[in-house]
Motif scaffolding. Structure first.
Motif, PDB file in Angstrom:
ATOM      1  N   CYS A 149      -2.189  46.545   8.869  1.00  0.00           N
ATOM      2  CA  CYS A 149      -1.274  46.007   9.719  1.00  0.00           C
ATOM      3  C   CYS A 149      -1.934  44.942  10.364  1.00  0.00           C
ATOM      4  O   CYS A 149      -3.296  45.200  10.259  1.00  0.00           O
ATOM      5  N   SER A 159       9.553  48.014  18.437  1.00  0.00           N
ATOM      6  CA  SER A 159       8.859  47.924  17.349  1.00  0.00           C
ATOM      7  C   SER A 159      10.233  47.907  16.070  1.00  0.00           C
ATOM      8  O   SER A 159      11.735  48.036  16.835  1.00  0.00           O
ATOM      9  N   ALA A 171       2.863  49.451  20.621  1.00  0.00           N
ATOM     10  CA  ALA A 171       3.649  47.974  20.556  1.00  0.00           C
ATOM     11  C   ALA A 171       5.001  48.746  21.561  1.00  0.00           C
ATOM     12  O   ALA A 171       5.264  49.753  21.252  1.00  0.00           O
ATOM     13  N   ARG A 201       4.681  52.780  12.114  1.00  0.00           N
ATOM     14  CA  ARG A 201       5.052  51.810  12.986  1.00  0.00           C
ATOM     15  C   ARG A 201       3.804  51.987  13.718  1.00  0.00           C
ATOM     16  O   ARG A 201       2.594  52.834  13.556  1.00  0.00           O
ATOM     17  N   ASN A 212       5.445  44.762  14.608  1.00  0.00           N
ATOM     18  CA  ASN A 212       5.385  44.675  16.060  1.00  0.00           C
ATOM     19  C   ASN A 212       5.362  44.312  17.074  1.00  0.00           C
ATOM     20  O   ASN A 212       4.459  43.358  16.449  1.00  0.00           O
TER      21      ASN A 212
END
Length: 259
Positions: free
Chosen positions: A78, A169, A166, A162, A121
């Protein structure tokens, strides 16, 4: 908190001067200065100067925090990207700009191309430090989820996780990529764009309304990217309805239309 437009009296002044009237409430000081012309490829100008200039001028930019999964399914990634934007809603389309080629891709681009999927995200204030930590230049196969202390969560359509931290997303499928060559060295690819389509949305239950069509900004608290190493927090918000053309209006416009 949403407030009025900076100059709510502007409409009345504009109307009093008829079509094309000068906005007398403008900041005249802003037009008292001359402008400097800049050739991005002027002899002796470093390309990094263009980068620094543009990221300080084209602001604020949303942060595309992209989570992906490797082709073998053994590692997650990420990373935040400020060359990111939404540009359509039907279908939901988003674009990323990667400073690498398809032959030597950055980790996120590699995973995105090899698997054809990823998750966007949206970055909020409460996760900014972790997102910044995830921008580290770790070797391929290292999970930024672990490095940044972020929690992965399963998706519905794509295999990539995900970011549970967050508030919002978007599960995405890759639509297409395109490489761009340097103007100085045409044999060198300096950018690859990736267009992705959103196929599922995830919203934290306390931040979405009952119709699932609006997020509470007081909960979302989105972060933007500015120049240098600077990020921006959401400040004052002004509500300005979009003007609509009305033939009955002596000036031809009215501010009663939808935003």
């Amino acid at each position: 908190m949403t407030t009025d437009a900076p100059k709510p009296e502007w409409r009345e002044v504009y109307a009093s001067r008829q079509l094309g009237g000068f906005n007398e409430t403008s900041n005249h000081e802003a037009t008292d200065y001359n402008h400097v012309e800049i050739d991005p490829y002027e002899t002796g100008r470093q390309l990094r100067s263009n980068y620094r200039l543009l990221i300080s001028a084209v602001v604020p930019r949303p942060v595309g925090f992209l989570s992906t999964l490797s082709r073998n399914g053994l590692s997650t990634n990420c990373s935040p990207f400020s060359y990111f934007q939404m540009f359509n809603h039907d279908p939901p389309l988003f674009i990323f700009g990667f400073a690498s080629s398809l032959a030597s891709p950055r980790d996120s681009l590699r995973n995105l191309v090899e698997t054809g999927e990823g998750v966007i995200n949206i970055v909020s204030e409460h996760m900014l430090e972790a997102v910044n930590a995830a921008s580290i230049n770790a070797p391929y196969g290292t999970s930024e989820f672990s490095l940044a202390g972020l929690e992965p969560a399963p998706c519905s359509v794509v295999k990539a996780p995900r970011v549970k931290d967050a508030i919002f997303s978007i599960e995405c499928n890759l639509i297409e990529t395109k490489e761009y060559a340097s103007k100085i060295d045409p044999d060198k690819v300096t950018c690859t764009t990736a267009i992705v389509e959103g196929v599922r949305f995830w919203a934290r239950e306390d931040a979405i309304n009952s119709k699932s069509d609006h997020l509470d900004l007081e909960k979302l608290k989105p972060i933007s990217r500015l120049g240098g190493t600077t990020y921006g927090r959401l400040g004052h918000i002004c509500d300005m309805p979009r003007p609509q053309w009305q033939t009955s209006d002596p000036v031809g416009i009215t501010n009663t239309g939808p935003s």
